[in-house]
Design an enzyme around this catalytic site. Structure first.
Site, mmCIF file in Angstrom:
data_model
loop_
_atom_site.group_PDB
_atom_site.id
_atom_site.type_symbol
_atom_site.label_atom_id
_atom_site.label_comp_id
_atom_site.label_asym_id
_atom_site.label_seq_id
_atom_site.Cartn_x
_atom_site.Cartn_y
_atom_site.Cartn_z
ATOM 1 N N SER A 1 1.342 8.384 -8.816
ATOM 2 C CA SER A 1 0.345 7.307 -8.753
ATOM 3 C C SER A 1 0.121 6.776 -10.149
ATOM 4 C CB SER A 1 -1.005 7.835 -8.264
ATOM 5 O OG SER A 1 -1.008 7.999 -6.902
HETATM 6 C C1 LIG Z 1 1.660 2.353 -8.271
HETATM 7 S S1 LIG Z 1 0.415 3.129 -7.334
HETATM 8 C C2 LIG Z 1 -0.602 1.799 -6.785
HETATM 9 C C3 LIG Z 1 -1.052 0.855 -7.841
HETATM 10 C C4 LIG Z 1 -2.158 -0.067 -7.422
HETATM 11 N N1 LIG Z 1 -1.768 -0.991 -6.392
HETATM 12 C C5 LIG Z 1 -2.801 -0.765 -8.614
HETATM 13 O O1 LIG Z 1 -3.869 -1.324 -8.454
HETATM 14 O O2 LIG Z 1 -2.280 -0.720 -9.732
HETATM 15 C C6 LIG Z 1 1.256 3.503 -5.809
HETATM 16 C C7 LIG Z 1 0.423 4.249 -4.811
HETATM 17 O O3 LIG Z 1 1.119 4.314 -3.588
HETATM 18 C C8 LIG Z 1 0.647 5.462 -2.925
HETATM 19 N N2 LIG Z 1 1.569 5.780 -1.825
HETATM 20 C C9 LIG Z 1 2.802 6.343 -1.868
HETATM 21 N N3 LIG Z 1 3.304 6.483 -0.648
HETATM 22 C C10 LIG Z 1 2.393 5.988 0.221
HETATM 23 C C11 LIG Z 1 2.355 5.831 1.634
HETATM 24 N N4 LIG Z 1 3.344 6.202 2.413
HETATM 25 N N5 LIG Z 1 1.243 5.274 2.167
HETATM 26 C C12 LIG Z 1 0.215 4.864 1.386
HETATM 27 N N6 LIG Z 1 0.200 4.998 0.051
HETATM 28 C C13 LIG Z 1 1.278 5.546 -0.534
HETATM 29 C C14 LIG Z 1 0.557 6.517 -4.005
HETATM 30 O O4 LIG Z 1 -0.358 7.539 -3.654
HETATM 31 C C15 LIG Z 1 0.103 5.682 -5.206
HETATM 32 O O5 LIG Z 1 -1.270 5.824 -5.432
#
Ligand SMILES: C[S@@+](CC[C@H](N)C(=O)[O-])C[C@H]1O[C@@H](n2cnc3c(N)ncnc32)[C@H](O)[C@@H]1O
Length: 417
Positions: free
Chosen positions: A73
């Site tokens: 994340s």
């Molecule tokens: C790069 S971060 C999100 C960044 C965010 N959108 C921002 O404001 O910067 C990616 C997120 O996707 C989540 N994630 C990964 N696989 C997922 C899934 N199958 N369903 C929902 N969330 C997921 C992770 O927990 C992580 O927190």
């Protein structure tokens, strides 16, 4: 004392303005995105870093890692967030789903959709959901719904969505995302094809999707039901191919391992070296026999493969294990100052080098433009897409991606699509 307090209080706003100024022109092209990024206090979503770091335009803030140190994340870099917001073309009043939460991007989305619109943000990790909710409350964006769920199934409760923005590296497009998109909706997704991820803005096109824009990007991996290990075929210590699941059966790994250590053939077909990212998309999606070849610095220093393979380079693989990949050198005959060449290994090295050289020439002469490719996605339940006349098809679990290239209408090079 008062002066110092005022100075400190102004600092985040000043840093925000500087960040937006830096991003204007590329990737920020709309006042709406500039205004949203000027309004939202990003530092409230990144309490672990300094104010300056929170507003660095190209820096992501890692928030959670797995046991091996892989980031799961992060608060994405402003440059990437602005790129995707511009790709999404969000308008006031829209219903938007953000997949992958952290709070900041959801707040930007809330600014863009305004009081008449609605934002849902979903994350699989309860800690991230909690963190996003806290940040959104502190920053005054309580209207955003943050949901704890595996986004493989979307969020049906608030569907259909005018826009769905995915913020993790996605090997495929689960059927729920298509189902939960409005008839004229847009999906912006970091889609991985042949080992390389591009944020693609897709609009509906019949039963599937058609690209409107694509940009190279890097994201944390998907978790949950859609989790997917990158497939690597190891050819030797420090040498491997990144392949799609559907490629794997087609490659003779034993023959490839032998070919790697056989004498090489070298060709310089006279193709200009330009826009390597566009050329890479053309090469990798042009044939199911293309895969990304990587070598460690040690193997490069030892002379087994050239430096072109350090970050991964498209390799064309023949049925007998012979393979060819692209190199480059300075050239006075080229308008960019560089030309592409080919190195090939294996029993039919000369043939595979010739085939690769033809592809390099074809791209240089006919398709050398930025943003020229058209990327179609068709879900598995729809008819398999026909192989485009110019381009190729990448097979995924839930569907197929066809990449096609309209030929240049004028002279080669530089003409915008
Ligand atoms: C790069 S971060 C999100 C960044 C965010 N959108 C921002 O404001 O910067 C990616 C997120 O996707 C989540 N994630 C990964 N696989 C997922 C899934 N199958 N369903 C929902 N969330 C997921 C992770 O927990 C992580 O927190």
């Amino acid at each position: 004392m008062t002066t110092i307090r005022n100075h400190d209080a102004d600092e985040p706003a000043r840093l925000r303005t500087a960040m937006v100024d830096e991003l204007r022109g590329d990737p920020i092209t709309s006042e709406a995105v500039a205004d949203a990024m000027t309004a939202v206090p990003r530092h409230l979503f990144a309490p672990e870093v300094s104010l300056q770091e929170a507003y660095e335009s190209n820096t992501a803030v890692p928030v959670k890692r797995d046991g091996d140190g892989l980031t799961l994340s992060s608060l994405s870099a402003p440059h990437l967030q602005a790129t995707m917001l511009e790709q999404a073309a969000i308008r006031s009043g829209m219903n938007v789903l953000e997949i992958g939460s952290m709070g900041y991007n959801a707040a930007l989305l809330q600014e863009l959709v305004g009081p008449a619109g609605h934002v849902t943000s979903v994350d699989i990790d309860p800690d991230i959901v909690e963190r996003a909710r806290t940040g959104l409350t502190q920053a005054g964006y309580e209207r955003v719904d943050v949901i704890l769920a595996d986004a493989e199934h979307g969020v049906p409760a608030s569907a259909p969505y005018d826009r769905i923005i995915v913020t993790f590296d996605s090997p495929d497009i689960p059927p729920a995302w298509l189902k939960q998109l409005t008839g004229d909706g847009r999906l912006v997704v970091p889609l991985r094809m042949k080992g390389i991820t591009r944020s693609i803005a897709f609009d509906r096109d019949g039963a599937g999707l058609i690209s409107r824009s694509y940009r190279l990007c890097r994201f944390v991996p998907v978790q949950g039901q859609g989790a997917h290990d990158r497939r690597r075929l190891t050819l030797d210590t420090g040498v491997y191919l990144t392949v799609e699941d559907s490629d794997e059966a087609g490659f003779d790994v034993t023959a490839l391992r032998q070919a790697l250590h056989e004498p090489t053939s070298n060709a310089w077909p006279g193709a200009v070296f330009d826009m390597p990212d566009e050329l890479e998309l053309f090469l990798l999606t042009n044939s199911p026999r293309m895969a990304l070849l990587h070598a460690s610095q040690e193997r490069i220093d030892g002379g087994l493969l050239t430096a072109a393979t350090r970050l991964g380079v498209p390799a064309l693989i023949a049925h007998d294990g012979s393979f060819a990949y692209r190199i480059k050198r300075a050239s006075q005959d080229s308008d960019t100052g560089f030309e592409c060449g080919v190195i090939a290994h294996g029993p039919s090295a000369a043939d595979v080098a010739e085939q690769y050289g033809q592809l390099l020439l074809r791209w240089a002469e006919n398709f050398r433009r930025r943003d020229a490719a058209s990327i179609r996605y068709l879900p598995a339940q729809a008819d398999t897409p026909p192989e485009p006349e110019l381009g190729g098809v990448v097979r995924k679990r839930h569907g197929s991606i066809a990449v096609s290239w309209p030929p240049n209408s004028g002279t080669a090079g530089g003409t915008p699509a």
